[in-house]
Design a protein around this motif. Structure first.
Motif, mmCIF file in Angstrom:
data_model
loop_
_atom_site.group_PDB
_atom_site.id
_atom_site.type_symbol
_atom_site.label_atom_id
_atom_site.label_comp_id
_atom_site.label_asym_id
_atom_site.label_seq_id
_atom_site.Cartn_x
_atom_site.Cartn_y
_atom_site.Cartn_z
ATOM 1 N N UNK A 87 7.238 -4.478 0.209
ATOM 2 C CA UNK A 87 6.857 -5.673 -0.540
ATOM 3 C C UNK A 87 5.650 -6.348 0.104
ATOM 4 N N UNK A 88 5.645 -6.419 1.434
ATOM 5 C CA UNK A 88 4.524 -7.057 2.120
ATOM 6 C C UNK A 88 3.230 -6.276 1.926
ATOM 7 N N UNK A 89 3.322 -4.956 1.914
ATOM 8 C CA UNK A 89 2.132 -4.147 1.663
ATOM 9 C C UNK A 89 1.603 -4.443 0.273
ATOM 10 N N UNK A 90 2.505 -4.543 -0.675
ATOM 11 C CA UNK A 90 2.089 -4.890 -2.026
ATOM 12 C C UNK A 90 1.454 -6.255 -2.082
ATOM 13 N N UNK A 91 2.000 -7.169 -1.281
ATOM 14 C CA UNK A 91 1.452 -8.525 -1.248
ATOM 15 C C UNK A 91 0.031 -8.500 -0.735
ATOM 16 N N UNK A 92 -0.202 -7.707 0.295
ATOM 17 C CA UNK A 92 -1.543 -7.630 0.859
ATOM 18 C C UNK A 92 -2.514 -7.148 -0.199
ATOM 19 N N UNK A 93 -2.120 -6.135 -0.928
ATOM 20 C CA UNK A 93 -3.002 -5.597 -1.944
ATOM 21 C C UNK A 93 -3.169 -6.606 -3.071
ATOM 22 N N UNK A 94 -2.101 -7.313 -3.362
ATOM 23 C CA UNK A 94 -2.185 -8.290 -4.447
ATOM 24 C C UNK A 94 -3.101 -9.441 -4.108
ATOM 25 N N UNK A 95 -2.958 -9.592 -3.150
ATOM 26 C CA UNK A 95 -3.775 -10.639 -2.813
ATOM 27 C C UNK A 95 -4.911 -10.687 -2.861
ATOM 28 N N UNK A 125 -1.137 -10.551 13.196
ATOM 29 C CA UNK A 125 -1.511 -9.954 11.918
ATOM 30 C C UNK A 125 -0.897 -8.565 11.845
ATOM 31 N N UNK A 126 -0.105 -8.331 10.810
ATOM 32 C CA UNK A 126 0.566 -7.044 10.649
ATOM 33 C C UNK A 126 -0.003 -6.240 9.491
ATOM 34 N N UNK A 127 -0.786 -6.888 8.643
ATOM 35 C CA UNK A 127 -1.375 -6.192 7.517
ATOM 36 C C UNK A 127 -2.634 -6.936 7.079
ATOM 37 N N UNK A 128 -3.610 -6.173 6.633
ATOM 38 C CA UNK A 128 -4.853 -6.771 6.150
ATOM 39 C C UNK A 128 -5.423 -5.867 5.061
ATOM 40 N N UNK A 129 -6.069 -6.476 4.097
ATOM 41 C CA UNK A 129 -6.758 -5.727 3.046
ATOM 42 C C UNK A 129 -7.906 -6.584 2.540
ATOM 43 N N UNK A 157 -4.973 -1.931 6.010
ATOM 44 C CA UNK A 157 -4.281 -1.406 7.192
ATOM 45 C C UNK A 157 -3.100 -0.525 6.797
ATOM 46 N N UNK A 158 -3.124 0.006 5.585
ATOM 47 C CA UNK A 158 -2.061 0.886 5.107
ATOM 48 C C UNK A 158 -2.686 1.954 4.213
ATOM 49 N N UNK A 159 -1.963 3.036 4.000
ATOM 50 C CA UNK A 159 -2.533 4.145 3.236
ATOM 51 C C UNK A 159 -2.365 3.936 1.730
ATOM 52 N N UNK A 160 -3.109 4.705 0.977
ATOM 53 C CA UNK A 160 -3.079 4.742 -0.490
ATOM 54 C C UNK A 160 -3.558 3.466 -1.160
ATOM 55 N N UNK A 161 -4.251 2.602 -0.436
ATOM 56 C CA UNK A 161 -4.752 1.371 -1.048
ATOM 57 C C UNK A 161 -5.809 1.660 -2.109
ATOM 58 N N UNK A 162 -6.495 2.794 -1.985
ATOM 59 C CA UNK A 162 -7.578 3.116 -2.921
ATOM 60 C C UNK A 162 -7.092 3.335 -4.346
ATOM 61 N N UNK A 163 -5.841 3.719 -4.503
ATOM 62 C CA UNK A 163 -5.333 4.058 -5.836
ATOM 63 C C UNK A 163 -4.459 2.965 -6.445
ATOM 64 N N UNK A 164 -4.236 1.879 -5.731
ATOM 65 C CA UNK A 164 -3.368 0.823 -6.258
ATOM 66 C C UNK A 164 -4.114 -0.023 -7.287
ATOM 67 N N UNK A 165 -3.441 -0.333 -8.364
ATOM 68 C CA UNK A 165 -3.987 -1.214 -9.399
ATOM 69 C C UNK A 165 -3.460 -2.615 -9.147
#
Length: 162
Positions: free
Chosen positions: A9-17, A100-104, A123-131
């Motif tokens: 969920x936190x990874x998703x939050x980073x991307x959402x953000x 800081x545990x995650x950044x995007x 700071x996590x994988x597969x960020x390039x393909x997330x919508x």
């Protein structure tokens, strides 16, 4: 399992953000919007540094994750063209020091309240393909985003830090 769910969920939050600053269609100097009589101050209202105060994430499985500023330390920095999202976490092994545990970050578009991110680094994988697609509004000085990151739905509320 619970930690894995929270981290997902936190990874998703980073991307959402996730999740705000590439405003090609709504920058204060945009002649197209100026011609429409758009209020330049209102157009740039989203620009700044924001702190997450509440968050609801509904995963594709139907599971719900609730976060707020007591357990999720998320900051969103929006410029006229770019966004950065930083998530901090208290680390028990370090006397609960926040690290800081995650950044995007990357670029975004914002047209008529429709916000879309294009993440260039994370700071996590597969960020390039997330919508990352949101409806962005500002009411009473609070930034509200509702939308999707991948297959999850996010409803987030931020207050201005600066």
């Amino acid at each position: 399992m619970k930690l894995k769910l929270i981290l997902t969920a936190l990874i998703g939050v980073v991307i959402s953000g996730g999740a705000f600053a590439q405003s090609a269609a709504k920058t204060p100097g945009d002649k197209k919007n100026a011609a429409k009589g758009a209020d330049k101050a209102a157009i740039a209202e989203h620009i700044g540094t924001w702190k997450l105060v509440s968050q609801k994430v509904i995963l594709a499985s139907g599971q719900i994750f609730m976060g707020d500023s007591t357990n999720t330390f998320q900051h969103k920095i929006l410029t006229p063209t770019s966004f950065v999202v930083v998530i901090e976490k208290k680390i028990p092994q370090l006397d609960n020091k926040k690290l800081a545990t995650s950044v995007a970050g990357g670029r975004y578009t914002l047209v008529d309240g429709n916000y879309e991110e294009l993440t260039h680094y994370a700071s996590f994988k597969d960020f390039e393909t997330m919508k990352v697609l949101y409806k962005l509004t500002i009411e009473d000085g609070k930034l509200h985003t509702v939308g999707t990151v991948g297959n999850a739905t996010y409803d987030e509320l931020y207050v201005r830090e600066n």
